[in-house]
Design an enzyme around this catalytic site. Sequence first.
Site, PDB file in Angstrom:
ATOM      1  N   CYS A 348      -4.151  25.000  28.371  1.00 58.12           N
ATOM      2  CA  CYS A 348      -3.125  23.790  28.050  1.00 58.12           C
ATOM      3  C   CYS A 348      -3.147  23.363  26.678  1.00 58.12           C
ATOM      4  CB  CYS A 348      -3.530  22.488  28.865  1.00 58.12           C
ATOM      5  SG  CYS A 348      -3.414  22.954  30.749  1.00 58.12           S
ATOM      6  N   GLY A 376      -0.154  27.270  28.664  1.00 57.71           N
ATOM      7  CA  GLY A 376       0.876  26.405  29.289  1.00 57.71           C
ATOM      8  C   GLY A 376       1.136  25.151  28.301  1.00 57.71           C
ATOM      9  N   ASN A 560       0.229  17.507  30.026  1.00 60.22           N
ATOM     10  CA  ASN A 560       0.523  19.010  29.873  1.00 60.22           C
ATOM     11  C   ASN A 560       1.470  19.547  31.021  1.00 60.22           C
ATOM     12  OD1 ASN A 560      -1.429  18.702  32.193  1.00 60.22           O
ATOM     13  ND2 ASN A 560      -1.998  20.935  31.992  1.00 60.22           N
ATOM     14  N   LEU A 561       1.519  20.746  31.097  1.00 62.81           N
ATOM     15  CA  LEU A 561       2.440  21.358  31.941  1.00 62.81           C
ATOM     16  C   LEU A 561       2.185  20.933  33.453  1.00 62.81           C
ATOM     17  CD1 LEU A 561       4.678  23.729  32.360  1.00 62.81           C
ATOM     18  CD2 LEU A 561       2.714  25.465  32.540  1.00 62.81           C
ATOM     19  N   CYS A 562       1.105  20.651  33.696  1.00 60.50           N
ATOM     20  CA  CYS A 562       0.905  20.590  35.113  1.00 60.50           C
ATOM     21  C   CYS A 562       0.106  19.243  35.264  1.00 60.50           C
ATOM     22  CB  CYS A 562      -0.186  21.540  35.758  1.00 60.50           C
ATOM     23  SG  CYS A 562       0.372  23.159  35.529  1.00 60.50           S
ATOM     24  N   GLU A 564      -2.426  17.266  34.515  1.00 57.39           N
ATOM     25  CA  GLU A 564      -3.784  16.855  34.766  1.00 57.39           C
ATOM     26  C   GLU A 564      -4.512  16.666  33.268  1.00 57.39           C
ATOM     27  OE1 GLU A 564      -4.066  21.679  34.129  1.00 57.39           O
ATOM     28  OE2 GLU A 564      -2.785  20.039  34.870  1.00 57.39           O
ATOM     29  N   PRO A 751      -3.909  22.767  39.129  1.00 61.85           N
ATOM     30  CA  PRO A 751      -3.169  23.458  40.445  1.00 61.85           C
ATOM     31  C   PRO A 751      -3.873  24.425  40.819  1.00 61.85           C
ATOM     32  CG  PRO A 751      -1.545  23.182  38.760  1.00 61.85           C
ATOM     33  CD  PRO A 751      -2.680  22.807  38.076  1.00 61.85           C
TER      34      PRO A 751
END
Length: 949
Positions: A348, A376, A560-562, A564, A751
Amino acid sequence: MRPATVEHAPAPFPVIKRTGQTVPFDPAKISEAIRRAFLDVEGTDAGSSSRVRAVVAELTEAVELALLRHAGPERAVHIEEIQDQVELALMRGGHHRIARSYVLYREEHARARAAAPTPTAELHVRLADGSSAPIDLERIARVVREACEGLDGADADRVLADTRGLLYDGISAAELDQAPVLAARALVETDPDHSTVSARLLLDVLRREAFGALGLDEPSDHADATARYGDYLAAYVRRGVDLGQLDPALAEFDLDRLLAALRPERDLEFTFLGLQTLYDRYFLHSRGVRYEMPQAFFLRVAMGLAIREVDREARAAEFYALLSDFDVMCSTPTLFNAGTTRPQLSSCFLTTIPDDLPGIFGSISDNALLSKYAGGLGNDWTPVRGIGAHIRGTNGESQGVVPFMKIANDTAVAVNQGGKRKGAVCAYLETWHIDVEEFLDLRKNTGDDRRRTHDMNTANWVPDEFMRRVRADGEWTLFSPDEVGDLHDLHGAAFAEAYRAHEAAAARGERRVFRTVRAVELWRRMLTMLFETGHPWITFKDPCNVRSPQQHAGVVHSSNLCTEITLNTTARTGAEEVAVCNLASVNLARHVGPDGIDVEKLGRTVRTAVRMLDNVVDINFYTIPSARRSNLRHRPVGLGVMGYQDALFTQRIPLASEAAVEFADASMEHVSWHAIAASSDLAVERGRYASFDGSLWSRGVLPIDSVELLAATRDEGELELDRTQRLDWDALRERVRRHGMRNSNVMAIAPTATIANITGVTASIEPLYRNLYVKANMSGDFTVVNDHLVRDLAERGLWDTVMVGDLKYFDGALGEIDRVPDDLRELYATAFEIDSSWLIEAAARRQKWIDQAQSLNLYVSRPDGRALDALYQLAWRRGLKTTYYLRSQAATRVEKSTLAVTDGKLNAVAPAAAAPAATPPPSAAPAVAPPPAPAPACSIDGPDCEACQ
């Protein structure tokens, strides 16, 4: 009722009969089969019905088009593939009773054929050089029976019979290799053991491919391959180095010593989805020919991570043992690139976009470079001035942040990470930005497409002050950041004070660009768009900053992208920092038994995993200098968990229960304690991270203690969180104060969609999506069956063909299947059958132990504004830092499966949840008025995101 039998008539492609004979395709046969299906279920009067005739014609056309899409005009299509498409067409059309009867009929006749297989004439395989040879049926039988060994639910005779049904004279060598695999994977629904059988049959293909690629004789079976693994390993390393793919330093390892640690039998433990994913996207290859076997793959990753260790063979063996036994798994970039000549191992990257053209386009260029090798991205766009803001250089007005986001979106699409997976980025914007309402619309499928980002994720960065205005039904003022730049770096009470000062200045006419809205109305729009499009996600600025161990060194401006990762970023100033995080996940399913957590094993795993992650920081290949500077200075890592739902199944704990919430709390406490202890021990061995002084760690404030810092910024009733502690935290605080930390951050729950596929467990902290469905990803379509449920039903004599059909009919949920006992319905309730407030309660208990955040998906079975408001208000009150996707059953594309040779995928609108949701945990969320019921336009394709891991 009879399934389609295709024998005569002109056709767009040839059809392979079960005898191996090839005949032309005849759509009239499909029409007749579907018509008879309706007659059998609805009675003879259906035959003369104009409705039925129209439906038959429509379904026949759909089947033919689907076959053309899958096969094209040239490839021969097996009769089973045609029957698959008939079944799927019936399901797509909503003819569930007829589809169910059709499925049962096919299963009955398949078993009859298995009991009395049709004699087959001698068949030949077409070799690569154009010559032909007799098909070695004896070898196929030997390999199939070997693949079924030790698996009680596997049916070798059925796999062999169905394999023979796929063969035809002149079959290509590649098709012959795939025939047993396809035959076994079609039986996954009858028993999940066939997923392992399919994987072992694919392994046979891979063994021959890999040994052949290295100039070695093809192994005859698994035992032969095991006996020759030493020769293979040496040839593998030489080949990888010669191709310029493996780091030459790997050839300097003592391979004989590592060979002693290798466990080839672990090749047999994969599910089909896991091994096919590795085969398609992870294993090293030369021009498409794989030469990397599964255990060589795990050893390559382990060697790559141990390459700078003092006793690197010992550490490589230690790392390999954890990876190959699925106790822990590194993130996808690490698996892709460890041990290679370009080891970009980080997962990330977080950036802040500055408010000038060189900075904006420099940041977009950074996105491309970071994404190229599987990173990501999370971009903080808040500093970029909004629509109508003054541009001094041209004396014009800004078009706002959206046009630049569009360019970032297209860049992510263009850079697709070497074809291994799609490039992915998430844009963050604070809720006070003047462009926030346009930002909410970015993922809509209507409107000006020049102001839409269909491929880019988006997230709201929400300050506590906004949530207070919503709860009080107050007003909210939107500003352009060029006039209120201080708000970007402020949080908590300082933000609230400055924000009110800017509002007062606007009222006096001292702000040029601003707009006042009702906070509740903006909140409604946020929730409405979240339901309609899945975006923007809801993330909370203040908890991310107040609880950040690194608040002395900067500000967390986004995730970040997800959602977390919560690390500091600064804009491009010449000394900017791009935040980097390195991820791995502990497989909880491998660390619990029926009686609870194996605490000692979990501690060992966590400590080794933290060491692996710390090594990533030094080994990593950095594509931009700001990422390297940031990572080496702060050394953040993110150890998370996966297999949470499997761990609950093992303990017989329903997810929607207080016991599950307690397990989430206790398991994360153990992970947190050991992760912090491991990083502190590494500080003794290797030194503290550079920016340790002044951090919360240096003051003895651990993540569990930072909960009180957040509480101090909240008014009464704004933070309701259990603070229970079980372990000796006082001693650990003292260790950290005295010895320091090697890493600024140590935990984050990602994820894990892809690495969970590899290890064969449920992703991350996700609830069970369906008990039976077809998962689609870049490797194809895969039938997924809950093997825990299958074993329980089989023990009670309830697992049969009718149960399979019912699971399909009810979209993998048990709610309306009357003969399923209540205890199993509760234990195996799916994501849309439980109240998502249970997910929030469990996440809140984890969050108190985590120094970063967690990717938390929420699920709603039907549109309900008050329910959405209650969920996200609860998340805020429980102190969560971030949330991730909102998945709506009314808007999710549901994938159904099929019993026959090729897995099918069905995209349809699912019915509302059949069973009532499990009782929600108590909460006192005051609901605002509901947003208007949105149209179900969500484009989320399934339950898994594959972006981070």
